[in-house]
Every structure is written in structure tokens, then in C-alpha cells.
Scaffold this motif. Structure first.
Motif, short mmCIF file in Angstrom:
data_model
loop_
_atom_site.label_atom_id
_atom_site.label_comp_id
_atom_site.label_asym_id
_atom_site.label_seq_id
_atom_site.Cartn_x
_atom_site.Cartn_y
_atom_site.Cartn_z
N ASP A 219 0.85 -1.59 -0.04
CA ASP A 219 0.03 -0.02 -0.24
C ASP A 219 1.12 1.09 -0.23
OD1 ASP A 219 0.56 0.23 2.50
OD2 ASP A 219 -0.96 -0.74 3.68
N ILE A 220 0.19 2.09 -0.04
CA ILE A 220 0.66 3.31 0.33
C ILE A 220 1.83 3.55 1.00
CG2 ILE A 220 -0.73 4.97 1.55
CD1 ILE A 220 1.03 6.65 -1.19
N THR A 221 1.64 3.42 2.45
CA THR A 221 3.17 2.93 3.12
C THR A 221 4.01 1.93 3.57
OG1 THR A 221 2.17 2.05 4.98
CG2 THR A 221 1.44 3.97 5.50
N ASN A 222 3.71 1.03 2.04
CA ASN A 222 5.00 -0.46 1.98
C ASN A 222 5.62 -1.15 1.15
OD1 ASN A 222 2.57 -1.67 1.93
ND2 ASN A 222 2.55 -2.50 3.85
N PHE A 223 4.74 0.18 -0.28
CA PHE A 223 5.33 -0.56 -1.01
C PHE A 223 6.77 -1.10 -1.93
CE2 PHE A 223 4.93 3.37 -2.53
CZ PHE A 223 5.19 3.79 -3.60
N ASP A 224 7.08 -2.29 -2.63
CA ASP A 224 8.68 -2.19 -3.38
C ASP A 224 8.35 -2.14 -4.91
OD1 ASP A 224 10.86 -2.73 -3.04
OD2 ASP A 224 10.70 -4.23 -1.99
N PRO A 225 8.58 -0.93 -5.48
CA PRO A 225 8.52 -0.92 -7.03
C PRO A 225 9.89 -2.09 -7.37
CG PRO A 225 9.73 0.70 -6.21
CD PRO A 225 8.82 0.09 -4.89
N ARG A 402 -4.05 9.37 -7.02
CA ARG A 402 -5.11 9.11 -5.59
C ARG A 402 -4.64 9.37 -4.50
NH1 ARG A 402 -9.25 6.37 -5.96
NH2 ARG A 402 -8.68 4.72 -7.54
N LEU A 403 -4.96 10.02 -3.84
CA LEU A 403 -4.83 10.28 -2.42
C LEU A 403 -5.19 9.33 -1.44
CD1 LEU A 403 -5.00 13.71 -3.64
CD2 LEU A 403 -4.46 14.46 -1.26
N PHE A 404 -4.34 9.37 -0.37
CA PHE A 404 -5.15 8.76 0.60
C PHE A 404 -5.09 8.90 1.64
CE2 PHE A 404 -2.99 6.13 -3.14
CZ PHE A 404 -3.69 5.54 -3.54
N SER A 405 -6.03 8.49 2.69
CA SER A 405 -6.36 8.76 3.78
C SER A 405 -5.89 7.23 5.12
CB SER A 405 -7.73 9.18 4.47
OG SER A 405 -7.61 9.99 6.28
N ASN A 407 -4.53 5.84 8.56
CA ASN A 407 -4.18 5.58 9.93
C ASN A 407 -3.82 7.12 10.37
OD1 ASN A 407 -3.43 2.94 9.77
ND2 ASN A 407 -1.70 2.84 9.06
N GLY A 408 -5.13 7.67 10.77
CA GLY A 408 -4.98 9.02 10.69
C GLY A 408 -4.20 10.13 10.47
N LYS A 409 -3.21 9.70 8.63
CA LYS A 409 -2.62 10.36 7.89
C LYS A 409 -2.91 10.08 6.38
CE LYS A 409 0.81 9.29 10.87
NZ LYS A 409 2.62 8.50 10.74
N LEU A 410 -2.91 11.28 6.08
CA LEU A 410 -3.22 11.81 4.70
C LEU A 410 -2.18 11.96 3.43
CD1 LEU A 410 -5.13 12.55 2.57
CD2 LEU A 410 -5.44 14.99 3.78
N TYR A 411 -2.13 11.12 2.72
CA TYR A 411 -1.12 10.78 1.73
C TYR A 411 -1.26 11.72 0.20
CZ TYR A 411 1.31 7.75 5.27
OH TYR A 411 1.67 7.72 6.53
N ARG A 412 0.07 12.16 -0.35
CA ARG A 412 -0.71 12.28 -1.95
C ARG A 412 1.08 12.20 -2.89
NH1 ARG A 412 0.54 17.24 -5.53
NH2 ARG A 412 1.95 17.95 -4.11
N PRO A 413 0.67 11.45 -3.57
CA PRO A 413 1.83 11.06 -4.54
C PRO A 413 1.64 12.25 -5.31
CG PRO A 413 0.15 9.10 -3.81
CD PRO A 413 -0.22 10.10 -3.64
#
Length: 476
Positions: A219-225, A402-405, A407-413
Motif C-alpha cells: 500500500d501507500i506506506t510500504n510498497f516495494d516497486p 489518488r490521495l490516501f487517508s 491511520n489518521g494520516k493523509l498522503y499525496r503521490p
């Protein structure tokens, strides 16, 4: 010699339309000379004080290398403002951003500085992708500077305070040497030949920029390309800007698709089974270019907001029959130039993130991020952020999915546009503050195109259900 060469280069490679003033009549504009530039002995402090008092000046914006005398700056409540590149010029030459190209830096950095009470502080800073030509690089950077200046003046008017930022590296104030000019000229000739060859191939349908997709677990927090599996493109369907979507127990992939040599793209869809994609045909096609098929669900309905920049507005489409039939549902920002837009509902409020560009000499969607508070997909209420553009920086501004919410945090690629390459890298930005008065984000992670051999870029990310997808640009 450099001044003559740069003027010739501007005339051939960076000619800009003549400015038509709309806010004032320059024939009646009052000008008051206070001192002879470069000769402070002729400066009349009494005249300056009277003029500043009479005109009620708060600040002076300096666009030349020569600073104002301290005695004048002391009379200005908000000091003397200048850009870092103001020192990169003489009366006969301007080498803004030149050394960045010669020394093959990833980007050109600028800052807006305020000199006040004997100190100089940066109040805004940004970095911008390099152009192939030094003249174009200087012109582009200075257009970005206008936006930066207007934003900071607006912020100052709204808040009544100056806000310091971290200063970028110091600019090179030394004019180009003869060897610099030789190195640059050789590099420019090579770049022009490469661009001509690429344009010829595109016009004849021989070649196109090729993107490919990679799918993996995370996911947004742990992906490994580096552990992702390629879903290769073909000449008949080059794929980019992928979005994942779960529907009725199946996972679908929506993406920009185009054939080699094509002038526009459409939105295609396929069913994802493990690491295999089964194409299902065209999901949406228009007479203009479509890309970035941001797809989402709200109140039991499915919507898509593709990039429709060539239509000069944002469009949201509602699904009538999944996944091939869509109807226009709402529009916004009519007459403007938005790109790579995304919606998110966060903490009970809807926000629209988009990359706008003015219609100027260097129309560009990679340098400014604009945020709007909206009422949801209907887009009936669109309220701009008071500090728009909230980001002015070519290395972080442009949306990349897309943006991801989480665990209470908001991420923007976001895209990382550097090294003269569009879509060179990918950032994961963590948003720390989001309201109509303030916006703060920081870069939590950067992915560069070294996770697989033969790549020269990666510029989009999406994830759902423990799986992620990323696109990557193959070497030309």
C-alpha cells in the motif's frame, strides 16, 4: 560574447509574445527617480524619504543586481524584496539558471528573499525542471517567479506577516566562462539534434514515448516497486496513469491508452487477475485527449474524473453501465487549464487537488498545486484555498495518483520532475495541515527509476485491497 549569444538564443528558441498590459496604462505611470543605479553617491535620501512617505510605500521589489542603500530599506516597513536570480545578470547579459544546465544539476532552484533590518530572509522557494535551452530555462523560471511573488503578496495582505522558509542553495553569481560557453554550446547542439530526431519519429509514427505498468503487493506506506511484476505495453496499446478499482469481487484497472504515433489517448479498462491483465476495451473516449482516469465510489455510485485539460475544464463522469458506459455528471473551473485532478473526502470535508497552468508562454502543469474545498462530486461549490497555489515547485507539485487517508494520516503521490525529464520520479507527500487558511506537506519518500533495469522515469501510483500499481517510462 555571452550576452550576444544569449540574445540570439532567446530570439530563436525562447521568443515570447509581447506583453499587453491590462491593469495600468504605462504611458501615464508615474516614475520617480531616487538615485542613479550603481552610484549611491548620487542617491538623495531626503528625496527618497519624501517619496516613500508621500506614496505610502510598504516595500520595493528589486529586479536588478544592485541593492538599495540600507538607508532606503530602513524607510520601508516591509523591506526590499528580490529573487535569488537577480544577481545573475549584468546590463548586457543574463545567466539565470545557466550553470544548472552546464553542470547538469537536477533542477533550477529560486527563492524570494526579503531584506529587512539588516537581514535577508527567504519567504518562498521552489525548484523547477530544466529546459533544454538556457534561454528557455530562464524564461520559464521567471514566469514561475511571477506566480510566487503574487502568492506571497496575497499571503502578506491576508495575514499581515512574513513567513520564513528554508533557503535553497546559493545561486552561482559568477558569469559564464569561455569554457562554460563551449560546453553549453556542444550540449545544446546535441539536445537540438535529439529533439529533432524525436519530433521526426513522432510525426512519421516511428516512435513514441513508451510507458509500462508494474503490479505488486503493498500500500501507500510500504510498497516495494523492485518486487513488482511488469504488465507490458504494446505498440497498439501503450499504458500509463493506472487506477485500480474493486467492483463486485473483481479488481479492474483503468488507464490512459494510446497507440504508437497517436496524437491523443483514451481511457481503457481491463480486468486484473493476479498479475495478468485482460483488456476489456475502451471505457471513455472523446475528440480530445484523455488521461489520468481517477475513479471513485460515492453514495453507491461510481464516478470518474479523467484529465480533460484540452476541454479547458474539469469533468466528472457517472457510470451508467460498468465499466463501459458513462454520462457527464458535473464540471468545474470552466475556461481554465487543469490537469491530473483528484478528489478526497477527509475529516468530513471534500477537497479538490488539481494542477493549474496560466495561458502564458510556457504553459506548464508540473509547477503549481491548487486546492479547493468543494461540496463533493457535484462541484456546485468550489472555494479556492486562500494561499493558492499552495505548492510552487516542479519537483513536488504535480499529482501522481489518488490521495490516501490511512491511520489518521493523509498522503499525496506527486511527480518528481527533474533532470530535464517529465515524470522522472515519484514522491509520497505527507500532508500535515489542510484547511482553507493553511497547507503544509513534506516528502516522506521518493522513488527514482532504478527499481528495474532500462527505466528512465516513473510518475504515477495507485493502490487498493493490498495491491499497488505504478507506471514507468522506458528509455527512448
Amino acid at each position: 560574447m555571452f550576452g550576444v549569444l544569449s540574445r540570439l538564443e532567446r530570439a530563436i528558441l525562447a521568443r515570447e509574445p509581447e506583453l499587453e498590459t491590462a491593469q495600468f496604462d504605462d504611458k501615464t505611470l508615474q516614475v520617480q527617480g531616487l538615485y542613479q543605479a550603481g552610484n549611491h553617491e548620487l542617491f538623495d535620501a531626503g528625496l527618497a524619504q519624501n517619496a516613500i512617505t508621500r506614496l505610502g510605500l510598504d516595500l520595493v521589489i528589486r529586479m536588478v543586481p544592485e541593492p538599495l542603500p540600507e538607508s532606503v530599506v530602513a524607510l520601508l516597513p516591509l523591506g526590499e524584496w528580490s529573487f535569488s536570480y537577480s544577481a545573475q545578470q549584468t546590463p548586457t547579459a543574463d545567466w539565470t539558471g545557466f550553470s544548472d544546465i552546464v553542470n547538469r544539476q537536477p533542477s533550477t532552484a529560486i527563492s524570494l528573499n526579503v531584506r529587512l533590518a539588516g537581514k535577508e530572509i527567504p519567504i518562498a522557494a521552489g525548484a523547477f525542471n530544466l529546459k533544454f535551452s538556457a534561454a528557455r530555462n530562464a524564461g520559464f523560471v521567471k514566469e514561475r517567479a511571477v506566480t510566487m511573488l503574487m502568492r506571497e503578496l496575497g499571503r502578506l495582505h491576508a495575514t499581515g506577516a512574513l513567513h520564513a522558509v528554508e533557503a535553497p542553495p546559493q545561486v552561482d553569481t559568477e558569469p559564464p566562462s569561455g569554457m562554460d560557453i563551449v560546453r553549453y554550446s556542444a550540449g545544446l547542439a546535441t539536445n537540438l539534434l535529439r529533439r529533432f530526431t524525436k519530433a521526426f519519429k513522432a510525426r512519421t509514427g516511428i516512435g513514441s514515448t513508451v510507458w509500462t505498468l508494474f503490479i505488486g503487493d503493498g500500500d501507500i506506506t510500504n510498497f516495494d516497486p523492485s518486487r513488482a511484476v511488469e504488465i507490458p505495453s504494446s505498440r497498439d496499446e501503450i499504458r500509463a496513469d493506472p487506477f485500480l478499482f474493486d467492483h463486485e469481487g473483481e479488481t479492474y484497472l483503468f488507464y490512459e491508452a494510446y497507440a504508437a504515433g497517436a496524437r491523443k489517448a483514451h481511457i481503457a479498462v481491463g480486468r486484473l487477475e493476479g498479475n495478468e491483465l485482460t483488456p476489456m476495451g475502451i471505457a471513455l473516449e472523446k475528440e480530445h485527449h484523455l488521461s489520468y482516469p481517477f475513479i471513485f465510489r460515492h453514495d453507491g455510485q461510481i464516478f470518474m474524473m479523467p484529465e480533460t485539460n484540452q476541454a479547458r475544464r474539469i469533468e466528472i463522469w457517472r457510470c451508467v453501465e460498468f465499466p463501459h458506459k458513462w454520462e457527464l455528471y458535473s464540471t468545474a473551473l470552466e475556461g481554465q487549464s487543469p490537469a491530473d485532478s483528484a478528489l478526497i473526502e477527509h475529516a468530513g470535508e471534500w477537497w479538490l487537488f488539481t494542477n493549474l497552468s496560466d495561458f502564458h508562454a510556457y504553459e506548464d502543469h508540473c509547477s503549481e498545486l491548487h486546492v479547493f474545498k468543494v461540496d463533493g462530486p457535484t462541484l456546485r461549490e468550489v472555494v479556492p484555498h486562500r494561499c493558492n497555489p499552495v505548492v510552487i515547485d516542479g519537483t513536488t507539485a504535480r499529482n501522481a495518483g489518488r490521495l490516501f487517508s490511512t491511520n489518521g494520516k493523509l498522503y499525496r503521490p506527486s511527480q518528481r520532475n527533474e533532470h530535464g525529464i517529465y515524470g522522472y520520479g515519484l514522491n509520497i507527500m505527507e500532508i500535515d495541515r489542510l484547511n482553507l487558511d493553511a497547507y503544509e506537506e513534506r516528502c516522506a519518500r521518493t522513488i527514482v527509476p532504478d527499481f528495474k533495469p532500462g527505466l528512465m522515469g516513473c510518475h504515477h501510483f495507485d493502490a487498493t485491497g493490498g495491491r499497488f500499481v505504478i507506471d514507468a517510462r522506458l528509455g527512448d
